[in-house]
Design a protein around this motif. Structure first.
Motif, short mmCIF file in Angstrom:
data_model
loop_
_atom_site.label_atom_id
_atom_site.label_comp_id
_atom_site.label_asym_id
_atom_site.label_seq_id
_atom_site.Cartn_x
_atom_site.Cartn_y
_atom_site.Cartn_z
N ILE A 42 20.26 88.44 -11.90
CA ILE A 42 19.92 89.19 -10.97
C ILE A 42 20.35 89.22 -9.88
O ILE A 42 21.47 89.78 -9.14
N VAL A 74 15.76 96.07 -11.18
CA VAL A 74 13.86 96.37 -11.09
C VAL A 74 13.47 95.77 -13.11
O VAL A 74 12.95 95.50 -12.43
N GLU A 124 13.27 92.40 -12.71
CA GLU A 124 12.49 91.54 -11.97
C GLU A 124 10.76 90.79 -12.45
O GLU A 124 10.10 91.00 -12.39
N LEU A 125 10.87 92.47 -13.30
CA LEU A 125 9.62 92.35 -14.27
C LEU A 125 9.01 91.62 -15.27
O LEU A 125 8.08 91.27 -15.21
N THR A 128 8.47 88.22 -13.42
CA THR A 128 7.32 88.11 -12.74
C THR A 128 6.97 87.46 -13.63
O THR A 128 6.10 86.72 -13.38
N ARG A 131 5.73 90.52 -5.76
CA ARG A 131 7.15 90.72 -6.16
C ARG A 131 7.29 91.35 -7.22
O ARG A 131 8.10 92.34 -7.40
N ALA A 185 9.64 95.06 -6.63
CA ALA A 185 10.01 95.43 -7.74
C ALA A 185 9.86 97.03 -7.99
O ALA A 185 9.94 98.22 -8.34
N MET A 215 11.76 98.27 -5.03
CA MET A 215 12.79 98.69 -5.32
C MET A 215 12.92 100.15 -6.31
O MET A 215 14.00 100.97 -5.89
N TRP A 229 10.65 96.64 1.09
CA TRP A 229 10.46 95.74 0.04
C TRP A 229 10.78 93.86 0.06
O TRP A 229 10.84 93.57 -0.52
#
Length: 214
Positions: free
Chosen positions: A14, A60, A63-64, A67, A89, A93, A96, A134
């Motif tokens: 990331i 994005v 990020e999932l 998390t 978080r 996302a 975003m 965000w």
């Protein structure tokens, strides 16, 4: 142990992808105070802008995953702050992802000749300020992460403190931009704390990759 290293790799991924799509590309291409110049920049560097959008979308998705993995990693540490870290978080996302819509609209408007298009100006400004929305949730996430690492035996107290400062830095940066604060001291403090945030996140990722969980 496997999830721990995966989280570290995701953090670094990331950082690299987001460094390009959210750092380098916008600085090179977008000037919110000069829409005509931005329009020409996007036309002349169309592929860079496309890669930037692709990078944002990839961030994005990553990020999932990160998390969920962070939630599992800290599940026995502290219930409330683990939930707070997870939902803040996820909210980040989600925002975003919505913010990508503005870039996609800009992408299609570049093919027109209408430099004074109000839609172009709106999307450019909307994307810029939505970033700070965000960031609010990411600041909250970093504060929650600071508390979780402080309670977890694997992490140093210094790292927790740096994460806390980083979270405050994100929140202060949002405050400065939303209210339009011109105070040089506050602006400088927010910039310094954002630097601390980057260092703390990188340190967190390296620790996850190199250190064995107790």
């Amino acid at each position: 142990m496997k999830n721990q290293k995966t989280i570290g790799l995701l953090y670094l991924s990331i950082a690299i992808i987001g460094g390009f799509s959210m750092g380098y590309a916008p600085l090179k291409l977008i000037d919110i105070h000069n829409p005509p110049r931005t329009f020409l920049n996007l036309q002349n560097h169309f592929q860079i802008f496309q890669l930037s959008i692709f990078g944002d979308g990839l961030v994005v998705l990553l990020e999932l995953f990160i998390t969920v993995l962070l939630y599992q990693f800290f599940k026995n540490t502290h219930g409330f702050w683990n939930e707070m870290a997870k939902y803040s978080r996820l909210a980040m996302a989600f925002i975003m992802a919505i913010n990508l819509v503005y870039y996609i609209i800009l992408l299609h408007l570049i093919n027109t000749k209408f430099l004074a298009n109000n839609t172009f100006k709106f999307c450019m400004l909307a994307h810029f300020y939505t970033v700070y929305i965000w960031q609010i949730f990411f600041g909250i996430h970093m504060i929650a992460l600071a508390i979780l690492t402080n309670k977890h035996p694997m992490f140093y107290k210094t790292l927790s403190f740096l994460l806390l400062l980083g979270g405050v830095g994100y929140l202060l940066d949002c405050l400065v931009h939303f209210i339009g604060i011109k105070n040089n001291v506050l602006v400088s403090c927010s910039n310094i704390l954002l630097g601390v945030a980057a260092i703390s996140e990188l340190s967190f990722a390296i620790l996850l990759l190199l250190k064995k969980e107790k």
